[in-house]
Design an enzyme around this catalytic site. Structure first.
Site, short mmCIF file in Angstrom:
data_model
loop_
_atom_site.label_atom_id
_atom_site.label_comp_id
_atom_site.label_asym_id
_atom_site.label_seq_id
_atom_site.Cartn_x
_atom_site.Cartn_y
_atom_site.Cartn_z
N CYS A 165 0.84 -1.20 0.00
CA CYS A 165 0.00 0.00 0.00
C CYS A 165 0.87 1.25 0.00
O CYS A 165 1.42 1.64 1.03
CB CYS A 165 -0.93 0.00 1.22
SG CYS A 165 -2.01 1.44 1.30
N CYS A 206 -0.51 4.04 2.23
CA CYS A 206 -0.28 3.80 3.66
C CYS A 206 1.17 4.07 4.06
O CYS A 206 1.43 4.68 5.11
CB CYS A 206 -0.60 2.35 4.01
SG CYS A 206 -2.23 1.78 3.51
N ASP A 207 2.12 3.62 3.26
CA ASP A 207 3.52 3.58 3.68
C ASP A 207 4.47 4.47 2.88
O ASP A 207 5.66 4.54 3.19
CB ASP A 207 4.03 2.13 3.61
CG ASP A 207 3.22 1.20 4.50
OD1 ASP A 207 2.74 1.66 5.56
OD2 ASP A 207 3.06 0.02 4.15
#
Length: 298
Positions: A130, A133-134
């Site tokens: 992701c 997300c990261d």
């Protein structure tokens, strides 16, 4: 008999349980792997409102503790079938049966893995599924994205604003994603396409250090130094057990809109298991609240 039975103890399922309980109804949550779902494998969450930074495990534990403190029942088992008996539903599990007036399916989906050496060992240590997300953790670093669809192209677009360099590795000589996205990326100086190539191995000890790729036409082996590997080759839902009672799309996702209603009255779908354009922690939580409240009015 329970008022609501939730299949899946991830973010969507546990949020649904919390809303059901706060509405004064009874709920049972079934989970067959890990309460909290796939977010438990994330070392840091920094894109959920209210938390500057929290580990996926701590986030999931907090959700479960909240649901339990309100009186949620939980069982560790796999739901194999739902039978519609009109005024109530019967859920058949591997160990027994549960009756409930309404059912919320929140089984989520799993990121499709490459299945190469080093992928599992370095998950959370440079291997991610992701970019949203990261991605921020790789500011001014080098990253590789694996894939050729819209998800991969969008991941590169997102990472290109953080990273010093982004490689896009794809097994074919053309992308399956939108031409517009490809054209935008081709104009970025810090983006490089690596076509006709497959990943053979992800290397590193305590963190990702490089990937080994093979040219599918020439069999040439090449090593690319990188700090992160973002795998964007699709997701896999696990809804086959419910295909006889709710409608699924061609990819196996439960057909349900923002109201979380499925084709069967009294059954709702929440989170990554349903048809939707954005699959994030926040949207899973939102689905849980919508489905939980809707189930209480059935």
């Amino acid at each position: 008999m329970y008022d609501v039975l939730v299949i899946g103890g991830g973010t969507a399922g546990l949020t649904a349980a919390i809303y059901v309980l706060r509405a004064g109804k009874s709920v049972m949550v079934l989970e067959n792997e890990t309460f909290g779902g796939q977010i438990t494998s994330s070392p840091k969450i920094e894109n959920f409102p209210g938390f500057k930074s929290i580990s996926g495990t701590d986030f999931a534990d907090s959700l479960k503790e909240q649901a339990l403190s309100l009186g949620a029942g939980t069982d560790f088992c796999r739901a194999d079938k739902i039978i519609d008996n009109g005024s109530y539903k019967k859920v058949i599990t591997e160990y027994g049966e549960y009756d409930a007036k309404s059912v919320i399916i929140a089984t989520g989906s799993k990121h499709r893995h490459l299945g190469v050496k080093g992928e599992e060992e370095l998950s959370g240590m440079g291997v991610s599924y992701c970019a949203v997300c990261d991605g921020a953790f790789f500011k001014e670093k080098v990253c590789c994205v694996i894939g050729g669809g819209n998800a991969a192209l969008q991941s590169v677009m997102h990472l290109s604003s953080y990273c010093s360099k982004v490689y896009l590795v794809h097994r074919r000589d053309a992308f399956r994603g939108e031409e517009r996205l490809k054209d935008l990326l081709s104009k970025k100086e810090n983006v490089e396409f690596v076509l006709n190539s497959v990943v053979e191995e992800i290397k590193g000890t305590q963190e990702v250090e490089s990937i080994i790729i093979k040219d599918v036409k020439t069999d040439e082996i090449k090593e690319i130094k990188t700090d992160g590997v973002f795998i964007a080759i699709g997701q896999v839902p696990d809804n086959s057990a419910f295909s006889d009672i709710v409608a699924l799309d061609g990819e196996g996702y439960i057909i349900a809109g923002e109201d979380c209603k499925t084709s069967c009255e009294g059954i709702f779908a929440a989170g990554d298991c349903r048809t939707k354009s954005i699959r994030q922690l926040t949207t899973a939580s939102a689905d849980g609240s919508v489905a939980g409240l809707a189930a209480c009015t059935e």
